[in-house]
Design a protein around this motif. Sequence first.
Motif, PDB file in Angstrom:
ATOM      1  N   SER A 228     -47.317-109.672  75.002  1.00 52.88           N
ATOM      2  CA  SER A 228     -47.665-109.564  76.415  1.00 52.88           C
ATOM      3  C   SER A 228     -47.059-110.742  77.191  1.00 52.88           C
ATOM      4  O   SER A 228     -46.418-110.557  78.229  1.00 52.88           O
ATOM      5  N   LYS A 229     -47.216-111.963  76.654  1.00 51.43           N
ATOM      6  CA  LYS A 229     -46.685-113.162  77.328  1.00 51.43           C
ATOM      7  C   LYS A 229     -45.179-113.080  77.506  1.00 51.43           C
ATOM      8  O   LYS A 229     -44.624-113.530  78.496  1.00 51.43           O
ATOM      9  N   GLU A 230     -44.501-112.520  76.501  1.00 50.33           N
ATOM     10  CA  GLU A 230     -43.030-112.469  76.533  1.00 50.33           C
ATOM     11  C   GLU A 230     -42.516-111.167  77.131  1.00 50.33           C
ATOM     12  O   GLU A 230     -41.345-110.817  76.953  1.00 50.33           O
ATOM     13  N   ASN A 231     -43.402-110.410  77.788  1.00 49.72           N
ATOM     14  CA  ASN A 231     -43.026-109.132  78.396  1.00 49.72           C
ATOM     15  C   ASN A 231     -42.304-108.212  77.397  1.00 49.72           C
ATOM     16  O   ASN A 231     -41.276-107.605  77.703  1.00 49.72           O
ATOM     17  N   SER A 232     -42.811-108.160  76.195  1.00 52.01           N
ATOM     18  CA  SER A 232     -42.277-107.302  75.109  1.00 52.01           C
ATOM     19  C   SER A 232     -40.856-107.691  74.681  1.00 52.01           C
ATOM     20  O   SER A 232     -40.153-106.890  74.068  1.00 52.01           O
ATOM     21  N   LEU A 233     -40.440-108.912  75.021  1.00 51.44           N
ATOM     22  CA  LEU A 233     -39.112-109.373  74.591  1.00 51.44           C
ATOM     23  C   LEU A 233     -39.228-110.646  73.749  1.00 51.44           C
ATOM     24  O   LEU A 233     -38.390-111.538  73.821  1.00 51.44           O
ATOM     25  N   TYR A 234     -40.289-110.712  72.964  1.00 52.97           N
ATOM     26  CA  TYR A 234     -40.481-111.870  72.073  1.00 52.97           C
ATOM     27  C   TYR A 234     -39.364-111.924  71.049  1.00 52.97           C
ATOM     28  O   TYR A 234     -38.807-112.973  70.768  1.00 52.97           O
ATOM     29  N   ASN A 235     -39.054-110.760  70.481  1.00 56.37           N
ATOM     30  CA  ASN A 235     -37.879-110.678  69.601  1.00 56.37           C
ATOM     31  C   ASN A 235     -37.063-109.458  70.018  1.00 56.37           C
ATOM     32  O   ASN A 235     -37.391-108.796  71.012  1.00 56.37           O
ATOM     33  N   THR A 236     -35.999-109.171  69.280  1.00 50.88           N
ATOM     34  CA  THR A 236     -35.084-108.106  69.693  1.00 50.88           C
ATOM     35  C   THR A 236     -35.769-106.747  69.616  1.00 50.88           C
ATOM     36  O   THR A 236     -36.188-106.328  68.545  1.00 50.88           O
ATOM     37  N   PRO A 237     -35.915-106.065  70.745  1.00 49.79           N
ATOM     38  CA  PRO A 237     -36.549-104.747  70.700  1.00 49.79           C
ATOM     39  C   PRO A 237     -35.532-103.670  70.319  1.00 49.79           C
ATOM     40  O   PRO A 237     -34.337-103.952  70.234  1.00 49.79           O
ATOM     41  N   CYS A 238     -36.015-102.471  70.105  1.00 48.74           N
ATOM     42  CA  CYS A 238     -35.101-101.344  69.870  1.00 48.74           C
ATOM     43  C   CYS A 238     -34.596-100.890  71.242  1.00 48.74           C
ATOM     44  O   CYS A 238     -35.240-100.110  71.935  1.00 48.74           O
ATOM     45  N   THR A 239     -33.476-101.465  71.648  1.00 45.94           N
ATOM     46  CA  THR A 239     -33.001-101.260  73.030  1.00 45.94           C
ATOM     47  C   THR A 239     -32.679 -99.789  73.298  1.00 45.94           C
ATOM     48  O   THR A 239     -32.948 -99.271  74.378  1.00 45.94           O
ATOM     49  N   PHE A 240     -32.112 -99.122  72.305  1.00 48.28           N
ATOM     50  CA  PHE A 240     -31.748 -97.711  72.500  1.00 48.28           C
ATOM     51  C   PHE A 240     -32.990 -96.853  72.747  1.00 48.28           C
ATOM     52  O   PHE A 240     -33.033 -96.053  73.677  1.00 48.28           O
ATOM     53  N   ALA A 241     -34.008 -97.066  71.901  1.00 50.43           N
ATOM     54  CA  ALA A 241     -35.229 -96.259  72.040  1.00 50.43           C
ATOM     55  C   ALA A 241     -35.883 -96.512  73.406  1.00 50.43           C
ATOM     56  O   ALA A 241     -36.357 -95.581  74.061  1.00 50.43           O
ATOM     57  N   THR A 242     -35.886 -97.772  73.840  1.00 49.63           N
ATOM     58  CA  THR A 242     -36.475 -98.075  75.152  1.00 49.63           C
ATOM     59  C   THR A 242     -35.695 -97.370  76.256  1.00 49.63           C
ATOM     60  O   THR A 242     -36.275 -96.798  77.187  1.00 49.63           O
ATOM     61  N   TYR A 243     -34.365 -97.380  76.133  1.00 52.65           N
ATOM     62  CA  TYR A 243     -33.545 -96.724  77.163  1.00 52.65           C
ATOM     63  C   TYR A 243     -33.866 -95.227  77.248  1.00 52.65           C
ATOM     64  O   TYR A 243     -34.125 -94.699  78.334  1.00 52.65           O
ATOM     65  N   VAL A 244     -33.869 -94.563  76.084  1.00 50.10           N
ATOM     66  CA  VAL A 244     -34.094 -93.105  76.110  1.00 50.10           C
ATOM     67  C   VAL A 244     -35.508 -92.807  76.618  1.00 50.10           C
ATOM     68  O   VAL A 244     -35.707 -91.882  77.403  1.00 50.10           O
ATOM     69  N   MET A 245     -36.474 -93.613  76.188  1.00 49.56           N
ATOM     70  CA  MET A 245     -37.847 -93.420  76.667  1.00 49.56           C
ATOM     71  C   MET A 245     -37.891 -93.548  78.193  1.00 49.56           C
ATOM     72  O   MET A 245     -38.538 -92.748  78.879  1.00 49.56           O
ATOM     73  N   GLY A 246     -37.172 -94.520  78.719  1.00 46.80           N
ATOM     74  CA  GLY A 246     -37.099 -94.692  80.180  1.00 46.80           C
ATOM     75  C   GLY A 246     -36.539 -93.449  80.856  1.00 46.80           C
ATOM     76  O   GLY A 246     -37.000 -93.039  81.928  1.00 46.80           O
ATOM     77  N   GLU A 247     -35.558 -92.820  80.214  1.00 40.75           N
ATOM     78  CA  GLU A 247     -34.989 -91.587  80.784  1.00 40.75           C
ATOM     79  C   GLU A 247     -35.997 -90.439  80.716  1.00 40.75           C
ATOM     80  O   GLU A 247     -36.028 -89.578  81.589  1.00 40.75           O
ATOM     81  N   VAL A 248     -36.829 -90.435  79.659  1.00 40.72           N
ATOM     82  CA  VAL A 248     -37.878 -89.405  79.560  1.00 40.72           C
ATOM     83  C   VAL A 248     -38.905 -89.617  80.685  1.00 40.72           C
ATOM     84  O   VAL A 248     -39.340 -88.654  81.329  1.00 40.72           O
TER      85      VAL A 248
END
Length: 358
Positions: A228-248
């Motif tokens: 929460s403190k790091e806005n979900s960027l504490y470590n490397t997220p699954c950038t592709f999955a986040t992108y597609v989810m954003g499109e959904v």
Amino acid sequence: MNNDRAHIFNAGPAVLPFEALQKASKAVLNYNGLGLSLIEMSHRSKEFEAVHLEAISNLKEIYNIPADYEIIFLQGGASLQFAMIPMNFLKQGETAHYVDTGTWSTKAYKEAKNFGEVKVIATSEDKKYTYIPKNIPDEKCSYLHITSNNTIRGTQYFNFPKIKNSPLICDMSSDILSRQVNISDFDMIYAGAQKNAGPSGVTIVIIKKTFLESSACKSAYLNYKTHSKENSLYNTPCTFATYVMGEVFKWIKSIGGLDEVEKRNREKAKLLYDCIENSNGFYRAPVEKNDRSWMNVPYKLPTEELEAKFLKEASLKRFFGLKGHRSIGGVRASLYNACPLESVQALVSFMKEFKKNN
Ligand code: PMP
């Protein structure tokens, strides 16, 4: 509907909006004409930050999430949540309560047992998990955990327990974003994205800030507060999955939000359950009528031989994912948000034809 598309009834990973897939395919080759792929970009770049923030803001808007809630995107699937929840919120000297509605909720409480005292306060095991237990006791405890939709058994809550004496946590993995829910009824909602929200690889957590602050987890990585403190960027997220989810999320907004999503889901489920009910017992849905899931529809045919024949003929007609879960057999059609009405109409026509010929 795109004519090249098969009829996709997979339980998860599952059908996604074609618009989101088109956007993703372009983004993978060359993101916004920048000359590099979305999955070649730093998760700290301003481009990815924009993707990430837009996804959070759209989810807030779609679900009308109150300001005292946090949205966190994690990895590890819903299964990691089964462990993180007790690690963060099961207090020493207290008990966590679970409602057992089969398979995934069973896994959730068995995992929690590794971290402290757990009590199953309601279960539908007596009838092979074919209903949702009612009148769930509202006792004081660290938290009460429920599973809103049971992907394998095909049951779904249509009335959530009204809980005042403890925090309520809900695994919404298989019906997140399928209908309106009042977020304030829950202290925490979580879901693996791979059914209604996107591809596998990202897990959505919607959590009340005061509940989040009560975490006592000693591991930095496994403590929700860290993410929460790091806005979900504490470590490397699954950038592709986040992108597609954003499109959904954008697709959900574009078709009219959750009211429209819910309308479509009701219509699809009614069509299939009516076909089952009107088949004079040829097709049988084991779940009690009032608890039947709009998302996952399990059913049986008169014999296992006929089921095998049904599945074989269905696969020749490019119906994907109809085989029931290996633990209960039979047939299961998953009708998630992005499954078009046309696919359900095609399935119903096929079922009528199959019944006539057999
Ligand atoms: N909960 C439910 C309701 C599920 O359907 C699933 C997966 N099908 C899980 C939890 C486990 O999810 P994951 O594979 O993301 O760990």
